[in-house]
Design a protein around this motif. Structure first.
Motif, PDB file in Angstrom:
ATOM      1  N   ARG A 477      -3.113  -3.279   5.425  1.00 59.62           N
ATOM      2  CA  ARG A 477      -4.030  -2.580   4.517  1.00 59.62           C
ATOM      3  C   ARG A 477      -4.495  -1.254   5.129  1.00 59.62           C
ATOM      4  O   ARG A 477      -4.709  -0.269   4.420  1.00 59.62           O
ATOM      5  N   GLN A 480      -1.761   1.161   4.530  1.00 54.30           N
ATOM      6  CA  GLN A 480      -1.743   1.545   3.124  1.00 54.30           C
ATOM      7  C   GLN A 480      -2.830   2.568   2.818  1.00 54.30           C
ATOM      8  O   GLN A 480      -2.622   3.500   2.037  1.00 54.30           O
ATOM      9  N   ILE A 491       3.955   3.253  -2.100  1.00 56.07           N
ATOM     10  CA  ILE A 491       3.446   2.568  -0.919  1.00 56.07           C
ATOM     11  C   ILE A 491       4.061   1.172  -0.838  1.00 56.07           C
ATOM     12  O   ILE A 491       4.053   0.419  -1.814  1.00 56.07           O
TER      13      ILE A 491
END
Length: 759
Positions: A477, A480, A491
């Motif tokens: 995360r 990302q 992504i």
């Protein structure tokens, strides 16, 4: 067939091919010089803090920053070493820093003197009891009502952080105001947002540890401010009014904008491994090689562009900022208010140690460090630039090189003599260094084992003594969010395996599906590894700052006939560069560009033009006559070429990117960066041209068309380039190592970066 050629940027082009660099286009001496006031004295206070007390994350490059600045100021700008005071680590306490600023700078500086203050360390924010209003700008979001600080060694007693003993910007404003000279330069290589570590890079800022906000200034800091207001005879409203108008005096330079991160980065490998501030390294290296005195506003255009290139290669956003005193014309003055007192150079001799000459490599590009471990040859020069001796490098520790004198010297090298690159020694066994990201977790050992079996790949932990070129790991995360910050599209899914820049920005098109095995991921990425290593090899030959070939490269926006960028080598003495603003190298998607190369040598040169797009694929733009590529690459003395070549006259009213013709046109699409690489040599690059000719035949590329190298071919082409260049050099200068030699008198490699933005 309607034909056009697209080079696409997708936010990660630089990271994908590792050709981003800290090289800045050279300028000529014909630019109008603005002379500084005559100075009677030059004073500097340099502060660098790596080791903070328990509870504050240590840094690693701040002390190196101090050393970089000191060597630059002494050997390029003529500072007396006794007039430079340095404070590092525990000596850089709050009391010592404030006392040194007063006793060394305020008490000694007289009108007309030059003063330099440099701080490298953690930055932070504290609540400002009487804040000034900041502009309505996204860069200042979240910092209204706070004041940026320098964190001295003892500025944050842990765990008590409700009140910070930091030195606020408000205090620095008053210290600068107390100086008796206007020729003041303040450089802060720290930041106030973020902090911690991302990927392989640590940032110079402290996170808030006090509830949801930032601490208050300590009582001691408020007393310091009251004391200085009294000494300056200012009221609180007057101080606020003065701060609202701008900086106190002189010039202030920050390594990052208010909402950005300042990188504390690693460089090199093995004994040559070291840490430094990304901005300080870029700044000091630029000033070592700057050929003349350029005004600050022009210097900052170069530095901003360089920092932007570096930031994007690492997957971070770091754009330096500067300000001048309101009402002044300091932006027209040279940096530090001084003209360089010595010729441009890559190094300076420090002395002799156990039979070896030791020298400081302050002017060497970070991307070329592997070529300056051993085998490089330098010319020791006098103040007029005349060669006195040749020194062959035998080893390097950090930025300190060691070498021996070659042949018979006109005079023995002595401390203070400058060194200019003659030959760099590129290792024949360059490897792609892949940092193993902790996101691999239980698969880390298997990934290391698999990568060790891949040719020319060197897997290493992130705490190794080698600087990785890229990271390999799983999408998280955090990664990302980095991709989102950098406006990357497509992504990848969580858990998928792929490649990242050192700042944890995902490299487009390198990720698989989430359930992919380690073995499957490695096998899939092998062609990409070859492509990335080819980029490293090409990056190692960039030498626009040091080449003596007289060459001019100009990038033109075809639709408007506007010169996007123009650059030359150290040998192009008469080159005048015209820049308008920081965004001159930004183009909207759909723009067409033309590349013009002019040979100002009194001999023929052989020219190759390469371009790199979003996937990292290397495209050969010139030569493109594969029936006789060697002759096609020859550019006669005094002549120019334009690429891509068009068989028919270009219609200035037609948009060839939207309405293609039968000719090839170079169009930039998408979003991100594209790099144009110009290679010039005094002899034909036969192995390279034969290899590309073979690829053209195998892939049926028509004559006069660009060739996109296949991933598996890119490494062969790059290695052939090194062998060609090495053969050209060996017959002229004695190089005793097994390294590939690149001679600045016979080869030049220039790079131009173009940012593609949305229309």
């Amino acid at each position: 067939m309607k034909r056009r050629y697209f080079l696409q940027g997708a936010g990660g082009a630089l990271g994908a091919i590792a050709l981003s660099h800290w090289d800045i286009a050279r300028q000529g001496d014909r630019l109008k010089r603005v002379l500084a006031q005559p100075t009677s004295r030059k004073l500097a206070l340099l502060v660098g803090i790596n080791s903070y007390p328990l509870g504050i994350a240590p840094l690693k490059g701040c002390v190196t920053d101090v050393e970089m600045q000191r060597e630059l100021l002494v050997h390029r700008f003529g500072f007396n070493p006794q007039d430079i005071l340095t404070l590092t680590d525990e000596n850089a306490s709050r009391a010592n820093l404030l006392d040194a600023f007063e006793s060394h700078l305020i008490d000694q500086a007289q009108p007309g003197d030059v003063v330099v203050f440099h701080f490298s360390g953690h930055g932070a924010l504290v609540r400002d009891p009487d804040p000034i209003s900041l502009p309505q700008d996204p860069r200042y979001q979240g910092v209204q009502g706070y004041n940026g600080t320098m964190v001295p060694y003892d500025g944050r007693p842990y765990p008590q952080v409700s009140h910070a003993d930091d030195i606020m910007g408000k205090t620095l404003f008053m210290l600068m105001s107390a100086l008796n000279t206007d020729q003041v330069t303040v450089i802060l290589d720290s930041c106030h947002s973020g902090g911690g570590t991302r990927g392989d890079i640590r940032f110079r800022a402290l996170e808030s540890r006090f509830g949801d906000g930032y601490p208050d200034p300590s009582e001691q800091e408020l007393i310091t401010q009251e004391t200085w207001m009294s000494r300056l005879d200012w009221s609180a409203p007057e101080l606020k009014q003065r701060r609202s108008q701008g900086i106190a005096k002189g010039v202030a330079i920050g390594s990052a904008q208010a909402n950005q991160l300042a990188a504390d980065a690693s460089f090199g490998r093995g004994a040559g491994h070291f840490f430094a501030g990304a901005f300080t390294y870029s700044l000091t290296r630029y000033l070592w090689q700057q050929p003349g005195s350029l005004p600050l506003e022009r210097v900052f255009v170069d530095l901003s562009r360089s920092a932007r290139d570096v930031a994007n290669s690492s997957g971070i956003q770091q754009a330096p900022v500067f300000a001048v005193a309101p009402g002044s014309t300091h932006e027209q003055q040279p940096l530090y208010f001084l003209n360089p007192q010595t010729p441009p150079a890559e190094a300076v001799i420090l002395g002799e140690e156990n039979g070896e000459i030791s020298f400081w490599l302050g002017g060497v590009s970070s991307q070329s460090l592997d070529a300056f471990e051993e085998g490089a040859v330098f010319a020791a020069i006098d103040a007029q630039g005349q060669k006195l001796a040749e020194i062959e490098q035998t080893r390097r520790q950090g930025l300190r090189g060691y070498g021996i004198v070659q042949g018979e010297a006109r005079s023995l090298p002595r401390a203070g003599l400058l060194l200019r690159e003659q030959v760099r020694g590129v290792p024949p066994d360059l490897t792609l260094r892949l940092g193993l990201d902790p996101s691999l977790e239980d698969d880390l050992d298997e990934m290391r084992s698999r990568l060790q079996q891949v040719r020319n790949v060197d897997p290493l932990p992130l705490d190794d003594d080698k600087t990785p070129h890229f990271l390999i790991g799983r999408m998280t995360r955090t990664a990302q969010s980095v991709a989102f910050e950098n406006q990357l599209q497509d992504i990848s899914q969580l858990g998928s395996i792929g490649l990242f820049t050192r700042g944890l920005m995902p490299i487009p098109q390198s990720f698989g599906h989430p359930n992919e095995s380690i073995a499957g991921a490695v096998n899939r990425l092998v062609p990409r590894f070859q492509l990335l290593l080819a980029g490293q090899i090409l990056g190692s030959v960039l030498n626009s700052d040091t080449s003596n070939l007289n060459l001019d490269v100009q990038i033109e926006v075809a639709q408007s006939n506007q010169t996007l960028a123009r650059g030359g080598t150290r040998g192009s003495r008469d080159l005048v560069i015209q820049h308008q603003d920081h965004d001159l190298n930004s183009l909207p998607s759909g723009s067409e560009v033309l590349i013009h190369v002019t040979n100002h040598e009194d001999r023929d040169l052989y020219i190759s033009l390469l371009a790199i797009g979003s996937s990292g694929r290397i495209t050969v733009l010139y030569p493109n006559d594969w029936n006789s590529p060697e002759e096609a690459s020859r550019l006669a003395s005094g002549e120019s070429l334009t690429a891509p070549e068009h068989e028919r006259p270009r219609n200035p009213q037609q948009d060839y990117c939207r309405n293609p013709s039968n000719d090839f046109h170079l169009c930039l699409t998408g979003r991100g960066y594209v790099e144009i690489l110009t290679i010039a040599s005094t002899r034909p690059l036969r192995d390279v041209l034969r290899g590309i000719q073979r690829i053209a035949e195998e892939t049926n590329v028509p004559s006069r068309a660009p060739i996109s190298l296949r991933d598996e071919d890119s490494l062969d082409v790059a290695e052939n380039l090194l062998r060609d260049i090495d053969r050209q050099t060996r017959g002229d200068i004695q190089v005793r190592t097994a390294r590939n030699a690149i001679n600045v008198d016979q080869m030049a490699a220039l790079s131009t970066m173009i940012q593609i933005v949305e229309r």
